[in-house]
Structures are given as structure tokens and as C-alpha cells.
Design an enzyme around this catalytic site. Sequence first.
Site, mmCIF file in Angstrom:
data_model
loop_
_atom_site.group_PDB
_atom_site.id
_atom_site.type_symbol
_atom_site.label_atom_id
_atom_site.label_comp_id
_atom_site.label_asym_id
_atom_site.label_seq_id
_atom_site.Cartn_x
_atom_site.Cartn_y
_atom_site.Cartn_z
ATOM 1 N N ASP A 183 7.252 5.832 -3.842
ATOM 2 C CA ASP A 183 7.005 5.901 -2.389
ATOM 3 C C ASP A 183 8.297 6.194 -1.626
ATOM 4 O OD1 ASP A 183 4.326 5.355 -2.813
ATOM 5 O OD2 ASP A 183 4.599 3.179 -2.589
ATOM 6 N N GLY A 242 10.624 9.501 -13.449
ATOM 7 C CA GLY A 242 11.274 8.209 -13.668
ATOM 8 C C GLY A 242 12.781 8.357 -13.797
ATOM 9 N N THR A 272 8.033 13.774 -10.211
ATOM 10 C CA THR A 272 9.027 12.731 -10.481
ATOM 11 C C THR A 272 8.897 12.276 -11.931
ATOM 12 O OG1 THR A 272 7.656 10.845 -9.802
ATOM 13 C CG2 THR A 272 8.907 11.957 -8.071
ATOM 14 N N THR A 323 9.034 -0.977 -8.430
ATOM 15 C CA THR A 323 7.973 -0.871 -7.424
ATOM 16 C C THR A 323 8.491 -0.093 -6.214
ATOM 17 O OG1 THR A 323 7.434 -3.119 -8.081
ATOM 18 C CG2 THR A 323 6.196 -2.226 -6.253
ATOM 19 N N GLY A 329 0.873 -1.177 0.000
ATOM 20 C CA GLY A 329 0.000 0.000 0.000
ATOM 21 C C GLY A 329 0.907 1.222 0.000
HETATM 22 P P1 ADP Z 1 6.300 6.344 -9.850
HETATM 23 O O1 ADP Z 1 6.918 5.001 -9.600
HETATM 24 O O2 ADP Z 1 5.485 6.855 -8.714
HETATM 25 O O3 ADP Z 1 5.623 6.481 -11.187
HETATM 26 P P2 ADP Z 1 8.740 7.546 -10.921
HETATM 27 O O4 ADP Z 1 8.760 6.460 -11.942
HETATM 28 O O5 ADP Z 1 8.731 8.947 -11.415
HETATM 29 O O6 ADP Z 1 7.541 7.374 -9.881
HETATM 30 O O7 ADP Z 1 10.010 7.315 -9.969
HETATM 31 C C1 ADP Z 1 10.199 8.076 -8.793
HETATM 32 C C2 ADP Z 1 11.649 8.499 -8.683
HETATM 33 O O8 ADP Z 1 12.452 7.319 -8.573
HETATM 34 C C3 ADP Z 1 12.191 9.255 -9.877
HETATM 35 O O9 ADP Z 1 11.958 10.637 -9.765
HETATM 36 C C4 ADP Z 1 13.677 8.914 -9.823
HETATM 37 O O10 ADP Z 1 14.338 9.792 -8.910
HETATM 38 C C5 ADP Z 1 13.682 7.507 -9.252
HETATM 39 N N1 ADP Z 1 13.769 6.522 -10.354
HETATM 40 C C6 ADP Z 1 12.749 5.874 -10.964
HETATM 41 N N2 ADP Z 1 13.185 5.061 -11.956
HETATM 42 C C7 ADP Z 1 14.545 5.196 -11.949
HETATM 43 C C8 ADP Z 1 15.624 4.637 -12.724
HETATM 44 N N3 ADP Z 1 15.386 3.764 -13.712
HETATM 45 N N4 ADP Z 1 16.896 5.020 -12.431
HETATM 46 C C9 ADP Z 1 17.151 5.890 -11.437
HETATM 47 N N5 ADP Z 1 16.199 6.462 -10.682
HETATM 48 C C10 ADP Z 1 14.915 6.128 -10.924
HETATM 49 NA NA NA Z 2 12.043 -1.982 -5.715
#
Ligand code: ADP
Ligand code: NA
Length: 318
Positions: free
Chosen positions: A253, A221, A219, A249, A38
Amino acid sequence: MHVLNIGSLNIDNVYQVPHFLRGGETVAAYRRTLHVGGKGLNQSVALARAGIASSHAGIIGRDGEVLKNFLEAEGVNVAHVEMRADEASGHTVIQISPEGENAILYYPGTNTCLTREFVKNAVSDLKQGDVLLLQNETNAIRDAIEIGLEKGLRIVFNPAPFDRSVPLLPLNQTAALILNEGEARGLYSMDEAAAENLDDLELLTALGERYPNTTLLITLGARGVAVRIPGQSPKLFPAYRVDAVVDTTAAGDTFTGYAVRALTLAWNAEEKGEDPARCRAILEDGIKYAVTAAALSVTRAGAAESIPHFEVVDAVVA
Ligand code: ADP
Ligand code: NA
């Protein structure tokens, strides 16, 4: 400055199956594992591992002791995790196919049993200026924002999962919004085509005009995080580069928990009368930790269990 997270608590039942269920079929699973999760629980774990003293408020069913015990073992105050005997805890049944695909059945259960009275009781220990963290996986979000504002709390809202009710909330009075790209585009416009034409910084600028007094963290990714502090120009924090992405995953969070740490440190400094440049530097330094923590979480399998402890993040940042 205390942090209270009113949020969801889920039991994830993960089954390895020979193929996804079809109508009328009975399939025997090879293996079952249980995970706690969650967004609410994950963010409380992230706060605890970031070294922030916090409380979690939420509702579980008779089957939910495991959720409360997990948070307690992490050092989270669970005095406001209540049990309801007549409903099941929020839970999922997740099928994993031999190809590694998943199919998820989600039952929100007690996550949708929050009442105005529950919220009032949960915030009763807080003082003006304390922090109330919310996601969109429980009901009573409007109640929580309204009651929190009446009490002079700083509201930090992660409107995930995004739905049509989100833009109708009094978001311009929140202290901070933490959104992923899809949530940010949904908030900008329910008309997806309108949001598609904007690049990251244009999107952040447009939301900044709508919510001028709110700190916005979007954020992106593997691209990192776009941040707008009220009265400042938008800034992009690149992601911390990792060699191998294992499981994204709980990246969001993890980021949220560590971002709340950063916000809290900056607000504490502000209350002590530190000058604005110093407060801003504290926030930006904290965001670097949040970006690093989120990146480390994607290098590990699982959700709550993949959230790194502060010492590990600190060693990487240093
Ligand atoms: P959510 O999972 O909520 O969609 P994001 O995909 O934007 O959120 O990921 C949240 C944060 O995690 C990003 O802003 C980044 O700082 C980090 N992050 C996510 N994916 C990667 C990755 N492949 N490499 C490095 N950092 C990552
Ligand atoms: Na993880």
C-alpha cells in the site's frame, strides 16, 4: 491533477489470546488494540504522506467515525465518505497467539455496499485527466472503471486481493496496474503452472503484450519492482536494502500511494508538453521514492502508522 481513491475502510480489532479459539470454546483475551486499515485507507494515507492532495470515497457504518476522522487528520478530503446506519463498517477480529501467529475473521460490511449512484456522485467533482485509484476490497469495481472511463479519468488499479473477476474487467483501458507477484501471475493465467514457468521480466513482457497502453508495475517483495512503461522495454528497480525487516504489512500500500505520486507528476509534465524523455525521467525518479518508502515501511511495526512521510523518504533518497 486531482486523485480520488474509492476504497475500503476497515477497523482491525487485535486480541492477544492464550490460544486460537476452537469450536464451542470461550476464550478471554489478555489485551485488545484497535487499528485503522483496509487497503483503501492505507493507500489514501500513503498518498497524503507522499504530499499528494487527494480525496477518499467509501462507506462506513455507525461504528466508522474513527476511520473518517483518521483520514481527515491525515489531510485527506473525506467529503465522499458516507455513513450507512443499517450495516457495520468493514472490520476484522484478529487473534494473536503467544507464538505470534495470527488468525483473522474479516467482515466486509459497508465495503460491499457501494452502488453505481455512489460512484457517480463520488466522481462528480473530477475533471477529464484526473486520477481514479481503485483496489479490489470493495464491490462496484466494474462500475467504477466504466464510469471513470466515460469521464476520461486515468484509472490506476491495484487488483488486490486477486480473484477470478479481475481478468474479466476492461483492464486494457486502465492507465496503470500495480500488482504484486501473485496478482501478476494470476492475471497472466488462472492456470498457475503456466505462469510459474515465466521469470519476472518474461511475466512483465507477456502482460505488456496484453495491456500495451497501460503502465505496469509489478512489486516483487525484497527483489524490488518490475516496470513497463508503454512503448518502452521493461526495467527492474531493485529494492532499497534494509537492515531488519520488522513488519511487511502495508509495504504494498505504501508503494502504491507513492507510485501514484510518481505517475501523477509524470502525467502533469506530459500535459504541460514536456518531452517524453523528461516525463520518463520524472516517473523513474518517483518510482525510486516509492521503492524507498515501501522499504522504510517494512522497518516499522503496523500498517497505516508505518507509512513514512515524504520528508523522511526524501532524506533517505538524497
Ligand atoms: P505486497 O505486500 O502487496 O505483497 P510486496 O511484498 O511486493 O507487496 O512489497 C511491495 C514493495 O515493498 C516491494 O516492491 C519492495 O519495493 C518493498 N519491499 C517489500 N519487502 C521488502 C523488503 N524485505 N526489503 C525492502 N523492500 C521491501
Ligand atoms: Na509495516
